[in-house]
Design a protein around this motif. Structure first.
Motif, PDB file in Angstrom:
ATOM      1  N   CYS A 100      82.243  59.657  57.133  1.00 29.68           N
ATOM      2  CA  CYS A 100      81.461  59.440  58.361  1.00 29.68           C
ATOM      3  C   CYS A 100      80.301  60.433  58.484  1.00 29.68           C
ATOM      4  N   ARG A 101      79.668  60.764  57.370  1.00 29.19           N
ATOM      5  CA  ARG A 101      78.566  61.727  57.403  1.00 29.19           C
ATOM      6  C   ARG A 101      77.398  61.211  58.237  1.00 29.19           C
ATOM      7  N   LYS A 102      77.059  59.941  58.108  1.00 28.77           N
ATOM      8  CA  LYS A 102      75.942  59.383  58.874  1.00 28.77           C
ATOM      9  C   LYS A 102      76.221  59.418  60.367  1.00 28.77           C
ATOM     10  N   PHE A 103      77.445  59.112  60.729  1.00 29.23           N
ATOM     11  CA  PHE A 103      77.809  59.134  62.153  1.00 29.23           C
ATOM     12  C   PHE A 103      77.723  60.554  62.708  1.00 29.23           C
ATOM     13  N   ILE A 104      78.196  61.528  61.950  1.00 26.05           N
ATOM     14  CA  ILE A 104      78.167  62.922  62.405  1.00 26.05           C
ATOM     15  C   ILE A 104      76.726  63.402  62.539  1.00 26.05           C
ATOM     16  N   ARG A 105      75.884  63.073  61.551  1.00 23.80           N
ATOM     17  CA  ARG A 105      74.475  63.487  61.619  1.00 23.80           C
ATOM     18  C   ARG A 105      73.784  62.884  62.833  1.00 23.80           C
ATOM     19  N   SER A 106      74.042  61.615  63.083  1.00 22.74           N
ATOM     20  CA  SER A 106      73.427  60.951  64.235  1.00 22.74           C
ATOM     21  C   SER A 106      73.928  61.552  65.546  1.00 22.74           C
ATOM     22  N   SER A 107      75.202  61.858  65.605  1.00 20.36           N
ATOM     23  CA  SER A 107      75.778  62.433  66.821  1.00 20.36           C
ATOM     24  C   SER A 107      75.180  63.800  67.129  1.00 20.36           C
ATOM     25  N   LEU A 108      74.943  64.600  66.102  1.00 14.01           N
ATOM     26  CA  LEU A 108      74.375  65.928  66.307  1.00 14.01           C
ATOM     27  C   LEU A 108      72.941  65.864  66.811  1.00 14.01           C
ATOM     28  N   PHE A 109      72.242  64.782  66.469  1.00 10.71           N
ATOM     29  CA  PHE A 109      70.826  64.696  66.854  1.00 10.71           C
ATOM     30  C   PHE A 109      70.617  63.995  68.194  1.00 10.71           C
ATOM     31  N   ILE A 110      71.633  63.336  68.725  1.00 12.58           N
ATOM     32  CA  ILE A 110      71.482  62.608  69.992  1.00 12.58           C
ATOM     33  C   ILE A 110      71.003  63.507  71.135  1.00 12.58           C
ATOM     34  N   PRO A 111      71.582  64.717  71.342  1.00  7.10           N
ATOM     35  CA  PRO A 111      71.096  65.551  72.456  1.00  7.10           C
ATOM     36  C   PRO A 111      69.615  65.911  72.363  1.00  7.10           C
ATOM     37  N   VAL A 112      69.059  65.947  71.141  1.00  7.91           N
ATOM     38  CA  VAL A 112      67.659  66.333  70.975  1.00  7.91           C
ATOM     39  C   VAL A 112      66.732  65.323  71.635  1.00  7.91           C
ATOM     40  N   VAL A 113      67.075  64.045  71.552  1.00  5.76           N
ATOM     41  CA  VAL A 113      66.196  62.998  72.076  1.00  5.76           C
ATOM     42  C   VAL A 113      66.384  62.785  73.577  1.00  5.76           C
ATOM     43  N   LEU A 114      67.365  63.444  74.170  1.00  3.94           N
ATOM     44  CA  LEU A 114      67.579  63.319  75.609  1.00  3.94           C
ATOM     45  C   LEU A 114      66.600  64.194  76.379  1.00  3.94           C
TER      46      LEU A 114
END
Length: 300
Positions: A100-114
């Motif tokens: 689940c590397r892609k999911f983890i990477r996406s999850s870590l970047f979600i707060p940045v776009v908020l």
């Protein structure tokens, strides 16, 4: 193409508009701020020239001392949580055995776009002393850590720094992760053939090759800590008292609340010098080393 790039006149013609525009929106305001810091000025009437009197007031101002100290605290927290922890996660995510590397990477970047407002509202609810999730979790676990996190003068600044780091750690993670993946696999495969373990490859090969990237991340984290403002305005408004004031918040307070524009400009100039000093120090400590003709290493 090469002939055009070698023509200095052509380079000057193409770059001059950008340089002029950048100077207009960046250097000119800084110059005006430095000039106005020498005046006793309320922002409306004609100012009175007082020389360096505003700068002499700064070391005697407890609000300035508190703001300066808070900037150092926030910068230190951001370096640890954003750069150090972000780099650690980037090195971990390079291991293809992790699922689940892609999911983890996406999850870590979600707060940045908020939006900063959304993030602060989210954490304000989590940290609420009555119905906040954090206190409820401590209560369920039987821990006596329940408190009003944003009203405690000792930990409020740390909480604000954590909120900032939580939002932007993913940004630093992506920068380091992208640079790490750009490293040629030949080095990693050669180290694996020689029997190097994963942690040895990371510390002896990957991290040294990420020197420039980590230097950039450190500059972002340190200057971001010095310039923090939005989180303090939205979460605590500088309170309790002046416990969470930053240099930017102090500048805003002096200029727009106390109508002391000259004094506010002086604190802004100190903030600029503080950031420049930090950038210079980071570049000096993490600058590339080159060997001169005598074989001795020196910093570029």
């Amino acid at each position: 193409m090469n002939k055009m790039l070698a023509d200095k006149k052509t380079i000057f013609i193409f770059t001059m508009p950008c340089i002029a525009f950048f100077s207009l929106i960046a250097f000119y305001p800084v110059l005006q701020t430095a000039v106005k810091s020498l005046y006793d000025w309320d922002g409306l009437t004609a100012g009175t020239f007082v020389g360096f009197q505003n700068y002499g007031r700064l070391p005697q101002d407890r609000v300035f001392i508190r703001s300066f100290r808070n900037g150092l605290v926030v910068a230190a927290v951001l370096v640890v949580l954003e750069v150090v922890f972000g780099t650690f996660l980037a090195l971990v995510m390079m291991d293809k055995r992790i699922r689940c590397r892609k999911f983890i990477r996406s999850s870590l970047f979600i707060p940045v776009v908020l939006s900063v407002t959304v993030v602060c509202q989210l954490w304000s609810s989590i940290l609420n002393p009555e119905i906040g999730l954090l206190n409820r979790v401590f209560e369920m676990l039987g821990l006596s850590l329940r408190q009003d996190w944003l009203s405690d003068k000792d930990c409020a600044i740390l909480v604000i720094a954590f909120v900032n780091a939580w939002q932007y750690m993913g940004y630093q993670f992506v920068i380091v992760y992208s640079s790490a993946n750009a490293i040629s696999t030949d080095y990693l495969e050669a180290a694996a053939i020689d029997g190097a373990k994963r942690w040895q490859v990371n510390f002896c090969i990957v991290l040294p090759m990420l020197r420039d990237t980590i230097r950039t991340c450190l500059i972002f984290a340190v200057t971001g800590g010095f310039n923090i403002y939005a989180q303090m305005q939205l979460l605590t408004r500088g309170g309790p008292g002046t416990a969470t004031y930053s240099m930017t918040y102090m500048t805003f307070r002096s200029a727009f609340k106390l109508r002391q524009y000259g004094y506010g400009c002086a604190s802004a100039v100190v903030l600029i010098l503080q950031c420049l000093l930090a950038i210079t120090l980071i570049n000096f400590l993490l600058g590339e080393r080159k060997e001169d003709k005598t074989g001795e290493k020196k910093k570029a």
